[in-house]
Write a protein that holds these residues in place. Structure first.
Motif, PDB file in Angstrom:
ATOM      1  N   GLY A  54     -31.309  38.312 -27.700  1.00  0.00           N
ATOM      2  CA  GLY A  54     -30.490  37.692 -28.738  1.00  0.00           C
ATOM      3  C   GLY A  54     -29.280  37.003 -28.136  1.00  0.00           C
ATOM      4  O   GLY A  54     -29.083  37.005 -26.909  1.00  0.00           O
ATOM      5  N   THR A  56     -25.382  36.359 -27.016  1.00  0.00           N
ATOM      6  CA  THR A  56     -24.298  37.201 -26.513  1.00  0.00           C
ATOM      7  C   THR A  56     -22.979  36.634 -27.009  1.00  0.00           C
ATOM      8  O   THR A  56     -22.881  35.431 -27.278  1.00  0.00           O
ATOM      9  CB  THR A  56     -24.291  37.261 -24.977  1.00  0.00           C
ATOM     10  OG1 THR A  56     -23.857  35.994 -24.467  1.00  0.00           O
ATOM     11  CG2 THR A  56     -25.679  37.572 -24.434  1.00  0.00           C
ATOM     12  N   THR A  86     -24.012  42.153 -25.920  1.00  0.00           N
ATOM     13  CA  THR A  86     -25.359  41.584 -25.924  1.00  0.00           C
ATOM     14  C   THR A  86     -26.126  42.086 -27.141  1.00  0.00           C
ATOM     15  O   THR A  86     -25.871  43.183 -27.640  1.00  0.00           O
ATOM     16  CB  THR A  86     -26.108  41.959 -24.640  1.00  0.00           C
ATOM     17  OG1 THR A  86     -26.010  43.378 -24.428  1.00  0.00           O
ATOM     18  CG2 THR A  86     -25.510  41.235 -23.432  1.00  0.00           C
ATOM     19  N   THR A  87     -27.066  41.282 -27.605  1.00  0.00           N
ATOM     20  CA  THR A  87     -27.816  41.628 -28.804  1.00  0.00           C
ATOM     21  C   THR A  87     -29.311  41.415 -28.581  1.00  0.00           C
ATOM     22  O   THR A  87     -29.736  40.819 -27.593  1.00  0.00           O
ATOM     23  CB  THR A  87     -27.377  40.779 -30.009  1.00  0.00           C
ATOM     24  OG1 THR A  87     -27.767  39.408 -29.792  1.00  0.00           O
ATOM     25  CG2 THR A  87     -25.873  40.854 -30.217  1.00  0.00           C
ATOM     26  N   ASN A 131     -27.478  48.211 -41.079  1.00  0.00           N
ATOM     27  CA  ASN A 131     -27.144  47.747 -39.731  1.00  0.00           C
ATOM     28  C   ASN A 131     -25.734  47.166 -39.682  1.00  0.00           C
ATOM     29  O   ASN A 131     -24.997  47.373 -38.714  1.00  0.00           O
ATOM     30  CB  ASN A 131     -28.161  46.701 -39.269  1.00  0.00           C
ATOM     31  CG  ASN A 131     -29.497  47.306 -38.932  1.00  0.00           C
ATOM     32  OD1 ASN A 131     -29.601  48.492 -38.646  1.00  0.00           O
ATOM     33  ND2 ASN A 131     -30.547  46.493 -38.975  1.00  0.00           N
ATOM     34  N   PHE A 135     -22.370  48.415 -37.566  1.00  0.00           N
ATOM     35  CA  PHE A 135     -21.529  47.562 -36.722  1.00  0.00           C
ATOM     36  C   PHE A 135     -20.057  47.719 -37.099  1.00  0.00           C
ATOM     37  O   PHE A 135     -19.188  47.811 -36.224  1.00  0.00           O
ATOM     38  CB  PHE A 135     -21.947  46.102 -36.854  1.00  0.00           C
ATOM     39  CG  PHE A 135     -21.135  45.172 -35.987  1.00  0.00           C
ATOM     40  CD1 PHE A 135     -21.444  45.013 -34.644  1.00  0.00           C
ATOM     41  CD2 PHE A 135     -20.052  44.479 -36.503  1.00  0.00           C
ATOM     42  CE1 PHE A 135     -20.687  44.178 -33.834  1.00  0.00           C
ATOM     43  CE2 PHE A 135     -19.290  43.642 -35.702  1.00  0.00           C
ATOM     44  CZ  PHE A 135     -19.608  43.490 -34.365  1.00  0.00           C
ATOM     45  N   VAL A 253     -24.243  40.270 -36.896  1.00  0.00           N
ATOM     46  CA  VAL A 253     -24.595  41.249 -35.872  1.00  0.00           C
ATOM     47  C   VAL A 253     -24.600  42.615 -36.541  1.00  0.00           C
ATOM     48  O   VAL A 253     -23.668  42.966 -37.265  1.00  0.00           O
ATOM     49  CB  VAL A 253     -23.605  41.231 -34.686  1.00  0.00           C
ATOM     50  CG1 VAL A 253     -23.939  42.353 -33.703  1.00  0.00           C
ATOM     51  CG2 VAL A 253     -23.653  39.886 -33.976  1.00  0.00           C
ATOM     52  N   SER A 257     -24.231  49.098 -31.276  1.00  0.00           N
ATOM     53  CA  SER A 257     -24.273  49.000 -29.814  1.00  0.00           C
ATOM     54  C   SER A 257     -23.165  48.140 -29.204  1.00  0.00           C
ATOM     55  O   SER A 257     -23.059  48.048 -27.987  1.00  0.00           O
ATOM     56  CB  SER A 257     -25.634  48.455 -29.358  1.00  0.00           C
ATOM     57  OG  SER A 257     -25.835  47.135 -29.803  1.00  0.00           O
ATOM     58  N   ALA A 258     -22.337  47.510 -30.027  1.00  0.00           N
ATOM     59  CA  ALA A 258     -21.254  46.674 -29.485  1.00  0.00           C
ATOM     60  C   ALA A 258     -19.983  47.467 -29.208  1.00  0.00           C
ATOM     61  O   ALA A 258     -19.016  46.920 -28.683  1.00  0.00           O
ATOM     62  CB  ALA A 258     -20.938  45.538 -30.462  1.00  0.00           C
ATOM     63  N   THR A 284     -23.441  46.792 -22.920  1.00  0.00           N
ATOM     64  CA  THR A 284     -23.828  47.302 -24.230  1.00  0.00           C
ATOM     65  C   THR A 284     -23.535  48.789 -24.270  1.00  0.00           C
ATOM     66  O   THR A 284     -23.215  49.393 -23.249  1.00  0.00           O
ATOM     67  CB  THR A 284     -25.315  47.020 -24.503  1.00  0.00           C
ATOM     68  OG1 THR A 284     -25.635  47.383 -25.845  1.00  0.00           O
ATOM     69  CG2 THR A 284     -26.218  47.796 -23.547  1.00  0.00           C
ATOM     70  N   LYS A 302     -31.645  42.828 -23.427  1.00  0.00           N
ATOM     71  CA  LYS A 302     -30.224  42.520 -23.303  1.00  0.00           C
ATOM     72  C   LYS A 302     -29.879  42.105 -21.872  1.00  0.00           C
ATOM     73  O   LYS A 302     -28.996  41.273 -21.651  1.00  0.00           O
ATOM     74  CB  LYS A 302     -29.397  43.722 -23.747  1.00  0.00           C
ATOM     75  CG  LYS A 302     -29.526  43.997 -25.238  1.00  0.00           C
ATOM     76  CD  LYS A 302     -28.655  45.155 -25.700  1.00  0.00           C
ATOM     77  CE  LYS A 302     -28.746  45.316 -27.221  1.00  0.00           C
ATOM     78  NZ  LYS A 302     -27.870  46.376 -27.742  1.00  0.00           N
TER      79      LYS A 302
END
Length: 359
Positions: A54, A56, A86-87, A131, A135, A253, A257-258, A284, A302
């Protein structure tokens, strides 16, 4: 005998014989089946989706001119380099059989069961909302950990003011509540106790700190019908309170994980140390209030995304190290991080020309 053999052979191969007709029929059927399977393979959906590298996002930079991390109440540090979160991208809709098979042989695609991305007990919209909520939670954790690392004291901080709240127009997100009617409120327990002793509908004076400046607000409280006493109509959290506000904006997003990269971004923008030395760093990992870095999904993808932006170092959660080490060589070192301290040490080692602890 010899002549008859020749004549018999000629008769065996003549046009219209049963054997020739059968062969043509078999070949025709085979071609039809191949075409049929080919059509079915490109149209028949299978219960799998494709995950791909994905986009970044540089947490020190902006998206369409708007900073990812905004600081209000003080100037941001002048920084260079990148701290990219990163995604992983996910295909929309099911894959065809051919697409799934092709993806299984592609190092830059991960084919996974659809239910692992879109749980069957949730609608796609509910999954997106969950999701996104994860985030936003990671944003909050990143701010809490970063400000705590910088030594700011923990206070009761306003997270939001509900619509038609008694505090609307009086309190704001980010205000640190210091006292109610002169009674100190150093934690949520103390705040609950003082509000519980005041009848609903009372006029109270709330002392607060906003971006380092003290202030007061006069508020007519609402009634806490379930437990008695007063309510202010706000959401609160115990977290470090700084003389400035931090706001994080990254649309589209989801997931937690960020957290690590957002934490590092805040520290680089308001802390004393230059964390990148001008280098392009990607990584990540989740983060919790204790600064522990948690494992995430899609680490090989990622790493591909990081390679495409020219990353010079990749921060890998310790729980993902085995998977990351087994992936194709990305062309940059992998730094193993189990905590925020590990990540800061890895960045310091890299900037100094030392090799960080690897996977």
């Amino acid at each position: 005998m010899g002549g008859r053999d020749v004549v018999g052979a000629v008769r065996f191969r003549r046009i219209g014989s049963p054997v020739v007709t059968r062969r043509i029929a078999v070949l025709t059927a085979g071609v039809v089946l191949l075409v049929l399977f080919g059509v079915l393979g490109t149209t028949l959906p299978v219960p799998y989706v494709a995950q791909v590298p994905g986009p970044t996002y540089n947490t020190l930079g902006d998206i369409d001119g708007d900073p990812i991390i905004s600081i209000e109440g003080r100037d941001r540090n002048e920084v260079e380099g990148n701290l990219n979160l990163t995604t992983v991208g996910v295909s929309r809709g099911g894959l065809s059989l051919v697409q799934a098979v092709r993806g299984w042989f592609d190092d830059e695609v991960s084919v996974v069961p659809e239910e692992s991305v879109y749980p069957p007990d949730r609608s796609p919209e509910e999954t997106r909302e969950a999701n996104r909520a994860a985030f936003l939670t990671s944003e909050q954790a990143a701010e809490t950990v970063a400000l705590g690392r910088l030594g700011y004291p923990v206070k009761v901080v306003v997270q939001g003011v509900s619509e038609d709240s008694p505090s609307e127009g009086a309190l704001e997100e980010g205000d640190a509540l210091e006292a109610v009617d002169g009674v100190p409120t150093p934690d949520t327990e103390a705040l609950d106790e003082v509000l519980g002793s005041i009848p609903g509908g009372s006029t109270v004076t709330v002392s607060y700190t906003r971006q380092g400046e003290p202030g007061t607000a006069t508020i007519t409280t609402g009634s806490a019908e379930d437990r008695g006493g007063s309510l202010l109509g706000i959401t609160i959290l115990e977290q470090p309170s700084a003389p400035f506000d931090v706001d994080i904006q990254v649309e589209d997003v989801g997931g937690p994980s960020a957290g690590l990269m957002l934490t590092l971004g805040i520290l680089d923008l308001v802390g004393e140390d230059d964390l990148t030395g001008g280098a392009v760093i990607a990584g990540t990992g989740t983060i919790n209030a204790d600064g522990d870095v948690g494992a995430i999904g899609g680490i090989p993808l990622k790493m591909v995304a990081a390679r495409e932006i020219g990353a010079e170092l990749f921060l890998v959660p310790a729980g993902n190290c085995a998977e990351a080490a087994a992936a194709p060589d990305p062309g940059f070192p992998l730094a193993r991080v189990a905590t925020l301290d590990d990540a800061l040490e890895a960045l310091a080692d890299f900037e100094a020309g030392r090799t960080p602890e690897t996977c």
